[in-house]
Motif scaffolding. Structure first.
Motif, PDB file in Angstrom:
ATOM      1  N   UNK A 156      13.405 -25.297 -27.617  1.00  0.00           N
ATOM      2  CA  UNK A 156      12.685 -26.508 -27.145  1.00  0.00           C
ATOM      3  C   UNK A 156      11.926 -25.908 -25.712  1.00  0.00           C
ATOM      4  N   UNK A 157      10.638 -25.573 -26.131  1.00  0.00           N
ATOM      5  CA  UNK A 157       9.840 -25.028 -25.048  1.00  0.00           C
ATOM      6  C   UNK A 157      10.138 -25.885 -23.621  1.00  0.00           C
ATOM      7  N   UNK A 158      10.383 -27.105 -23.534  1.00  0.00           N
ATOM      8  CA  UNK A 158      10.296 -27.880 -22.146  1.00  0.00           C
ATOM      9  C   UNK A 158      11.975 -27.658 -21.633  1.00  0.00           C
ATOM     10  N   UNK A 159      12.440 -26.826 -22.360  1.00  0.00           N
ATOM     11  CA  UNK A 159      13.932 -26.673 -21.693  1.00  0.00           C
ATOM     12  C   UNK A 159      14.002 -25.148 -21.269  1.00  0.00           C
ATOM     13  N   UNK A 160      12.854 -24.615 -21.417  1.00  0.00           N
ATOM     14  CA  UNK A 160      12.391 -23.218 -20.855  1.00  0.00           C
ATOM     15  C   UNK A 160      11.141 -23.418 -19.751  1.00  0.00           C
ATOM     16  N   UNK A 161      11.329 -24.595 -19.252  1.00  0.00           N
ATOM     17  CA  UNK A 161      10.022 -24.898 -18.770  1.00  0.00           C
ATOM     18  C   UNK A 161       8.953 -23.942 -17.880  1.00  0.00           C
ATOM     19  N   UNK A 162       9.435 -23.339 -16.811  1.00  0.00           N
ATOM     20  CA  UNK A 162       8.911 -22.697 -15.875  1.00  0.00           C
ATOM     21  C   UNK A 162       8.529 -21.429 -16.534  1.00  0.00           C
ATOM     22  N   UNK A 163       9.345 -20.766 -17.453  1.00  0.00           N
ATOM     23  CA  UNK A 163       9.001 -19.448 -18.251  1.00  0.00           C
ATOM     24  C   UNK A 163       7.775 -19.677 -19.206  1.00  0.00           C
ATOM     25  N   UNK A 177      -5.288 -11.974 -21.936  1.00  0.00           N
ATOM     26  CA  UNK A 177      -5.835 -11.977 -23.348  1.00  0.00           C
ATOM     27  C   UNK A 177      -6.650 -13.031 -23.492  1.00  0.00           C
ATOM     28  N   UNK A 178      -7.181 -14.019 -22.447  1.00  0.00           N
ATOM     29  CA  UNK A 178      -8.004 -14.910 -22.606  1.00  0.00           C
ATOM     30  C   UNK A 178      -8.063 -15.928 -23.494  1.00  0.00           C
ATOM     31  N   UNK A 179      -6.735 -16.445 -24.013  1.00  0.00           N
ATOM     32  CA  UNK A 179      -6.825 -17.484 -24.910  1.00  0.00           C
ATOM     33  C   UNK A 179      -7.422 -18.936 -24.200  1.00  0.00           C
ATOM     34  N   UNK A 180      -8.028 -19.663 -25.067  1.00  0.00           N
ATOM     35  CA  UNK A 180      -8.479 -20.899 -24.532  1.00  0.00           C
ATOM     36  C   UNK A 180      -7.367 -21.836 -24.442  1.00  0.00           C
ATOM     37  N   UNK A 181      -7.619 -22.702 -23.256  1.00  0.00           N
ATOM     38  CA  UNK A 181      -6.285 -23.794 -23.143  1.00  0.00           C
ATOM     39  C   UNK A 181      -6.225 -24.512 -24.096  1.00  0.00           C
ATOM     40  N   UNK A 182      -7.383 -24.791 -24.710  1.00  0.00           N
ATOM     41  CA  UNK A 182      -7.350 -25.779 -25.861  1.00  0.00           C
ATOM     42  C   UNK A 182      -6.858 -25.310 -27.431  1.00  0.00           C
ATOM     43  N   UNK A 183      -6.575 -23.801 -27.209  1.00  0.00           N
ATOM     44  CA  UNK A 183      -6.113 -23.342 -28.398  1.00  0.00           C
ATOM     45  C   UNK A 183      -4.536 -22.964 -28.254  1.00  0.00           C
ATOM     46  N   UNK A 184      -3.851 -23.595 -27.221  1.00  0.00           N
ATOM     47  CA  UNK A 184      -2.372 -23.085 -26.938  1.00  0.00           C
ATOM     48  C   UNK A 184      -1.861 -24.657 -27.011  1.00  0.00           C
ATOM     49  N   UNK A 185      -0.741 -24.806 -27.849  1.00  0.00           N
ATOM     50  CA  UNK A 185      -0.142 -26.031 -28.065  1.00  0.00           C
ATOM     51  C   UNK A 185       1.189 -25.930 -27.648  1.00  0.00           C
ATOM     52  N   UNK A 186       1.752 -26.600 -26.914  1.00  0.00           N
ATOM     53  CA  UNK A 186       3.180 -26.915 -26.785  1.00  0.00           C
ATOM     54  C   UNK A 186       3.950 -27.932 -27.398  1.00  0.00           C
ATOM     55  N   UNK A 187       4.919 -27.635 -28.358  1.00  0.00           N
ATOM     56  CA  UNK A 187       5.600 -28.583 -29.068  1.00  0.00           C
ATOM     57  C   UNK A 187       7.133 -28.947 -28.441  1.00  0.00           C
ATOM     58  N   UNK A 188       7.056 -30.214 -28.446  1.00  0.00           N
ATOM     59  CA  UNK A 188       8.368 -30.657 -27.859  1.00  0.00           C
ATOM     60  C   UNK A 188       9.255 -31.859 -28.540  1.00  0.00           C
ATOM     61  N   UNK A 189      10.177 -31.873 -28.545  1.00  0.00           N
ATOM     62  CA  UNK A 189      11.150 -32.961 -29.263  1.00  0.00           C
ATOM     63  C   UNK A 189      11.085 -34.297 -28.488  1.00  0.00           C
ATOM     64  N   UNK A 190      10.647 -34.175 -27.119  1.00  0.00           N
ATOM     65  CA  UNK A 190      10.359 -35.402 -26.429  1.00  0.00           C
ATOM     66  C   UNK A 190      11.510 -35.253 -25.224  1.00  0.00           C
TER      67      UNK A 190
END
Length: 373
Positions: A156-163, A177-190
Motif C-alpha cells: 500500500x503506497x500510502x503506508x510508505x508515504x514519505x519514501x 529520469x524526467x517522467x511526467x507527473x501526469x504519467x505517474x499514478x499512485x494507487x491506494x485502497x483508501x
C-alpha cells in the motif's frame, strides 16, 4: 555507506558543502543517466570520485529472476539486501511501456482478492529499492520507450508515504529520469488521512481501489473498510484537490457473485455522483488457493455497458501477464508468509489520525509496529 539511490537532488548537493554543483552533476549521472558505478561519471574529477567512493555507493537490488509472458509482459523479481524478494512488472503498450512498481514487501491490507495480501506485511521499501525498479529497466532496455509508472505492485503506497513521495520527486526531476507527473499514478485502497496530504505533496495521478459500492461488501473483501468506511473514503475523494483536467481513477475488480451484478453497477454510479472520476474495470485474476472466481464475460460486458451509459468514462482493462502471475493482484514475490496482517494494523494505526504523525517524517516505517529482521 550511503546509497546514492536513496538521495534526492538537494540531499546530494548537501554532501558537497560549498560545491553543491558537484552534487547536481552526480544526481544527473545516478538518475538521469542511470549510472551503475561512480567510474562512469567522466565529467567528475577522478580524485573527487575516489573520495566519494569512500563514503558512497550505487547499490541496486539483485535481479533474482525474470519471466516473460506470452503477451510480452515481463515480471522481474528483485532480491533485496536482507534477502527479501519483491516483484515489478514491465507492461508493453502499443507504442510504449509501463512499469508497475512495488512500495512494500508484502502488504497489511488483507484484501481477499489479492495474492500479495497472503504474505502479510514485512517491511517498507527504501527509496533506493523503489527507484531501482524504474532505473534498472531504463539501464537494461534502452531501446524501450518507458512512459508510465504505476504504484500498483506489492504493498500500500500510502503506508510508505514519505519514501513513495520522495521516489516520485526523484523520478520526475528535470535532472533525473524526467517522467511526467501526469504519467505517474499512485494507487491506494483508501488510507483516508494520507489522502488529505497527498494532493499537497505531489501532482502524481491518483487511483483508488474501490471494488464495491456497498460498505458491507467492501468490508468483506477489503478489511481496511472497517477502519475507513466507504462514506469517509468518498468524502475524502470529493475533497481531494485535483489539478486542472484531471480525474481520479476508480479501480473496480469484478468478482463473480460478489460485486458484478446490475445492482452493484447502479450503486457504483450512485456513490460516484459529483466526483471527477473515471472507472477502470478489472476482471478478477485468480491465483493459487484463492476463494474467488473470475467473472462471467457476459456480466463484465453488461457492467461495462451500464457505465458507458453513465456520466463516467469506463475502461475495461485487458489483463496481461496472467500466465506468469504478473497481472493485477497476482504478485507475491515468493516470500515466506511471515508478515503481519490487518488486525495488527488496526491495533497500531491510531497514529494515522494524530498531529504528531501528520508532521513526522519518521513515522511511516513504524505504523504497523512490525519491523521484521
Amino acid at each position: 555507506m550511503i546509497n546514492l539511490l536513496d538521495l534526492d537532488k538537494e540531499q546530494m548537493k548537501a554532501l558537497f558543502g560549498d560545491r553543491p554543483y558537484r552534487g547536481g552533476q552526480i544526481f544527473r549521472w545516478v538518475f538521469g543517466r542511470a549510472a551503475g558505478v561512480l567510474g562512469e561519471m567522466t565529467d567528475i574529477p577522478k580524485r573527487l570520485r575516489e573520495d566519494v567512493a569512500k563514503i558512497c555507493t550505487i547499490s541496486y537490488p539483485e535481479v533474482a529472476d525474470s519471466q516473460e509472458s506470452s503477451d510480452g509482459t515481463q515480471k522481474i523479481a528483485y532480491r533485496l539486501s536482507d534477502g527479501r524478494i519483491i516483484e515489478s512488472v514491465l507492461i508493453p503498450e502499443k507504442d510504449h511501456w509501463s512499469i508497475c512498481v512495488s512500495s512494500q514487501v508484502g502488504c497489511a491490507m488483507g484484501c481477499r482478492f489479492c495474492f500479495t495480501a497472503t504474505m502479510g506485511f514485512i517491511r517498507n521499501l527504501e527509496v533506493s529499492e523503489i527507484v531501482s525498479q524504474v532505473l534498472h529497466p531504463l539501464r537494461t532496455y534502452p531501446e524501450r520507450s518507458f512512459r508510465n509508472i504505476v504504484f500498483m505492485g506489492m504493498g500500500e503506497p500510502l503506508l510508505n508515504y514519505d519514501n513513495v513521495i520522495k521516489a516520485v520527486r526523484i523520478l520526475t526531476d528535470v535532472d533525473g529520469p524526467q517522467f511526467s507527473k501526469r504519467r505517474i499514478t499512485v494507487s491506494t485502497c483508501g488510507i483516508v488521512p494520507r489522502l488529505k496530504r497527498l494532493s499537497q505533496d505531489t501532482e502524481a495521478a491518483l487511483a483508488v481501489s474501490l471494488n464495491a459500492a456497498d460498505n458491507a461488501v467492501r468490508q468483506r473483501i477489503m478489511p481496511i473498510t472497517r477502519k475507513y468506511p466507504l462514506t469517509d473514503l468518498m468524502e475524502a475523494l470529493r475533497a481531494y484537490q485535483l489539478p486542472n483536467r484531471r480525474r481520479i481513477t476508480i479501480e473496480y475488480v469484478l468478482i463473480r457473485g460478489v460485486n458484478d451484478s446490475p445492482k452493484d453497477v447502479r450503486e457504483l454510479i450512485r456513490i460516484l455522483h459529483g466526483l471527477k472520476a473515471k472507472v477502470n474495470l478489472i476482471p478478477f485474476n485468480p491465483w493459487p488457493g484463492c476463494e474467488f472466481q473470475a467473472p462471467d464475460q457476459r456480466a463484465v460486458l453488461a457492467f461495462e455497458e451500464h457505465l458507458k451509459n453513465s456520466p463516467y468514462t469506463v475502461m475495461l482493462r485487458k489483463e496481461k501477464g496472467t500466465d506468469i502471475l504478473a497481472a493485477c493482484g497476482q504478485l507475491a514475490g515468493g516470500v515466506i508468509h511471515d508478515g503481519q496482517g490487518i488486525d495488527r494494523f488496526f491495533a497500531e494505526s491510531a497514529k494515522l489520525s494524530g498531529k504528531a504523525e501528520e508532521h513526522s517524517s519518521h513515522t511511516d516505517p513504524h505504523i504497523l509496529g512490525v519491523h521484521r529482521r
